[in-house]
Motif scaffolding. Structure first.
Motif, PDB file in Angstrom:
ATOM      1  N   LYS A  17     -46.859  -4.975  -2.279  1.00  0.00           N
ATOM      2  CA  LYS A  17     -45.947  -4.174  -2.936  1.00  0.00           C
ATOM      3  C   LYS A  17     -45.353  -4.903  -3.874  1.00  0.00           C
ATOM      4  O   LYS A  17     -44.959  -4.469  -5.137  1.00  0.00           O
ATOM      5  N   ALA A  18     -44.905  -6.093  -3.578  1.00  0.00           N
ATOM      6  CA  ALA A  18     -44.128  -6.705  -4.529  1.00  0.00           C
ATOM      7  C   ALA A  18     -44.967  -7.288  -5.428  1.00  0.00           C
ATOM      8  O   ALA A  18     -44.159  -7.305  -6.790  1.00  0.00           O
ATOM      9  N   LEU A  19     -46.258  -7.475  -5.482  1.00  0.00           N
ATOM     10  CA  LEU A  19     -46.930  -7.863  -6.408  1.00  0.00           C
ATOM     11  C   LEU A  19     -47.129  -6.684  -7.373  1.00  0.00           C
ATOM     12  O   LEU A  19     -47.206  -6.948  -8.504  1.00  0.00           O
ATOM     13  N   LYS A  20     -47.170  -5.748  -6.844  1.00  0.00           N
ATOM     14  CA  LYS A  20     -47.470  -4.294  -7.825  1.00  0.00           C
ATOM     15  C   LYS A  20     -46.207  -4.375  -8.840  1.00  0.00           C
ATOM     16  O   LYS A  20     -46.707  -4.130 -10.154  1.00  0.00           O
ATOM     17  N   TYR A  21     -45.116  -4.480  -8.402  1.00  0.00           N
ATOM     18  CA  TYR A  21     -44.084  -4.416  -9.148  1.00  0.00           C
ATOM     19  C   TYR A  21     -44.110  -5.627 -10.263  1.00  0.00           C
ATOM     20  O   TYR A  21     -43.464  -5.513 -11.322  1.00  0.00           O
ATOM     21  N   THR A  22     -44.540  -6.992  -9.678  1.00  0.00           N
ATOM     22  CA  THR A  22     -44.224  -8.047 -10.651  1.00  0.00           C
ATOM     23  C   THR A  22     -45.350  -7.804 -11.835  1.00  0.00           C
ATOM     24  O   THR A  22     -44.977  -8.088 -12.805  1.00  0.00           O
ATOM     25  N   ALA A  24     -46.701  -4.948 -13.035  1.00  0.00           N
ATOM     26  CA  ALA A  24     -46.394  -3.486 -13.728  1.00  0.00           C
ATOM     27  C   ALA A  24     -46.224  -3.928 -15.140  1.00  0.00           C
ATOM     28  O   ALA A  24     -46.598  -2.943 -15.906  1.00  0.00           O
ATOM     29  N   ASP A  25     -45.276  -4.784 -15.510  1.00  0.00           N
ATOM     30  CA  ASP A  25     -44.760  -4.936 -16.957  1.00  0.00           C
ATOM     31  C   ASP A  25     -45.624  -6.021 -17.670  1.00  0.00           C
ATOM     32  O   ASP A  25     -45.368  -6.503 -18.763  1.00  0.00           O
ATOM     33  N   TRP A  26     -46.629  -6.626 -16.963  1.00  0.00           N
ATOM     34  CA  TRP A  26     -47.389  -7.574 -17.880  1.00  0.00           C
ATOM     35  C   TRP A  26     -48.112  -6.996 -18.811  1.00  0.00           C
ATOM     36  O   TRP A  26     -48.518  -5.631 -18.955  1.00  0.00           O
ATOM     37  N   PRO A  27     -48.680  -7.426 -20.052  1.00  0.00           N
ATOM     38  CA  PRO A  27     -49.221  -7.040 -21.205  1.00  0.00           C
ATOM     39  C   PRO A  27     -50.559  -6.259 -20.807  1.00  0.00           C
ATOM     40  O   PRO A  27     -50.843  -5.487 -21.685  1.00  0.00           O
ATOM     41  N   ARG A  28     -51.235  -6.916 -19.845  1.00  0.00           N
ATOM     42  CA  ARG A  28     -52.383  -6.203 -19.219  1.00  0.00           C
ATOM     43  C   ARG A  28     -52.518  -6.623 -18.027  1.00  0.00           C
ATOM     44  O   ARG A  28     -52.045  -7.572 -17.226  1.00  0.00           O
ATOM     45  N   PRO A  29     -53.255  -5.631 -17.029  1.00  0.00           N
ATOM     46  CA  PRO A  29     -53.056  -5.955 -15.607  1.00  0.00           C
ATOM     47  C   PRO A  29     -54.090  -7.049 -15.457  1.00  0.00           C
ATOM     48  O   PRO A  29     -55.224  -7.347 -16.079  1.00  0.00           O
ATOM     49  N   PRO A  30     -53.951  -7.939 -14.417  1.00  0.00           N
ATOM     50  CA  PRO A  30     -54.953  -8.852 -13.836  1.00  0.00           C
ATOM     51  C   PRO A  30     -56.249  -8.413 -13.628  1.00  0.00           C
ATOM     52  O   PRO A  30     -56.188  -7.480 -13.060  1.00  0.00           O
ATOM     53  N   GLY A  31     -57.231  -9.057 -14.136  1.00  0.00           N
ATOM     54  CA  GLY A  31     -58.529  -8.773 -13.846  1.00  0.00           C
ATOM     55  C   GLY A  31     -59.426  -9.293 -12.683  1.00  0.00           C
ATOM     56  O   GLY A  31     -59.415 -10.449 -12.588  1.00  0.00           O
ATOM     57  N   LEU A  32     -59.810  -8.519 -11.933  1.00  0.00           N
ATOM     58  CA  LEU A  32     -60.766  -9.161 -10.917  1.00  0.00           C
ATOM     59  C   LEU A  32     -62.282  -8.725 -10.744  1.00  0.00           C
ATOM     60  O   LEU A  32     -62.390  -7.452 -10.516  1.00  0.00           O
ATOM     61  N   ILE A  57     -52.530  -2.027  -6.144  1.00  0.00           N
ATOM     62  CA  ILE A  57     -51.504  -2.982  -6.672  1.00  0.00           C
ATOM     63  C   ILE A  57     -51.753  -2.735  -8.339  1.00  0.00           C
ATOM     64  O   ILE A  57     -50.711  -3.269  -8.905  1.00  0.00           O
ATOM     65  N   GLY A  58     -52.822  -2.248  -8.739  1.00  0.00           N
ATOM     66  CA  GLY A  58     -52.737  -1.976 -10.192  1.00  0.00           C
ATOM     67  C   GLY A  58     -53.273  -3.189 -10.781  1.00  0.00           C
ATOM     68  O   GLY A  58     -53.427  -3.332 -11.908  1.00  0.00           O
TER      69      GLY A  58
END
Ligand code: NDP
Length: 282
Positions: A17-22, A24-32, A57-58
């Motif tokens: 949950k904490a990571l989801k908020y961290t 959220a405002d990055w220029p693009r979502p981390p890609g896995l 998490i997004g």
């Protein structure tokens, strides 16, 4: 049972949950990106779970399914594509690979900065030298569980049963770096019970149901059960005799619901860390 249960499910939810908020405002979502070769049922379950958590998490999650008879060159070509893809921060090849594929060569092909499983020789070398990098998810998750429980590690005696490259060996290194005095037991170790009986912290990563007996545990020890073993009746059990060990231990992880969810949470954390670094957000 007198031991406190170390609830990896609850902690992983909190961290996810904490990571989801961290992110959220990055220029693009981390890609896995996850590569699954063949249709091993256990691997399919693990990959599905990782995808579900990544989605919650997004993270941008992408799965490549390859047939069981895929050639080594085609598998390596897929890794090369992901290495070159700027939207991909983390690459995971689900193990074990079918017979005939060279897992070491496959791991070696993953770009070290995208090695979110922490299994490449570069990642292992950096961990061995104590350099900050992507740490294998299961031992990293164990360290998070211990930290969350407020377990003081410095000066303690730790015994790790198992020395695989993905769990036992990096686990022992992390505990040693946290100033534990570490003993590693393996299949040639004489009298594992005696070693375990001296440990303030026991980590079992053997892959044998109920291998570590409750009677071996030093009263007040912390017991981490990494094992996941499916019995004939379909139930999942760890490598430790949980009920008996819980009578002596101060704290113990359940199976399921202990280390397993933490492993997935750490995969997400590693993917975010890789993205953060590639996006220049450090
Ligand atoms: P491996 O089979 O790669 O390694 C097992 C280790 O146990 C080896 O080092 C082996 O010794 C040692 N061993 C085997 N028999 C004995 C024995 N009689 N006495 C002492 N040591 C012994 O397994 P992994 O490390 O990959 O996994 C271990 C367990 O953890 C499995 O149950 C696996 O499913 C689970 N796991 C759970 C994860 C999670 O997220 N919870 C993630 C990854 C794994 P030697 O080196 O001499 O052969």
């Amino acid at each position: 049972m007198s031991a406190t249960l170390l609830d990896g499910r609850a902690l992983s939810k909190k961290l996810n949950k904490a990571l989801k908020y961290t992110v959220a405002d990055w220029p693009r979502p981390p890609g896995l990106s996850v590569i699954l070769v063949g249709a091993d049922p256990a691997s399919e379950v693990y990959v599905r779970r990782k995808g579900i958590v990544a989605g919650r998490i997004g993270l941008a999650h992408h799965q490549i399914d390859l047939p069981v008879d895929v050639g080594q060159e085609e598998l390596l070509w897929n890794i090369d594509q992901l290495n070159a893809d700027d939207s991909v921060d983390g690459i995971l090849v689900q193990l074990p690979l079918p017979k005939g594929l060279d897992a070491d060569a496959v791991m070696a092909r993953i770009a070290p900065e995208k090695d979110v499983d922490g299994f490449t020789a570069t990642s292992a070398g950096k961990l061995a030298q104590g350099q900050p990098h992507l740490v294998p998810c299961t031992p990293k998750g164990v360290m998070e569980l211990l930290a969350d429980a407020g377990v003081e590690l410095s000066g303690k005696t730790a015994v790790v049963v198992g020395r695989s490259n993905i769990v036992g060996r990096p686990m022992a290194q992390l505990l040693e770096q946290a100033n534990c005095t570490v003993t590693v037991c393996h299949s040639r170790t004489q009298n594992v019970a005696e070693h375990v009986g001296r440990a303030d912290i026991v980590v079992a990563a053997v892959g044998r149901p109920h291998f570590v007996k409750g009677a071996w545990i030093k009263p007040g020890a912390i017991v981490i059960d990494v094992g996941i073993n499916r019995l004939e009746d379909g139930s999942l059990v760890g490598d430790v005799e949980t009920d008996a060990a819980a009578e002596r231990a101060a704290a113990i992880t359940p199976v399921p619901g202990g280390v397993g969810p933490m492993t997935i949470a750490m995969l997400m954390a590693n993917t975010a860390a890789a993205a953060k670094s590639r996006l220049g957000l450090d």
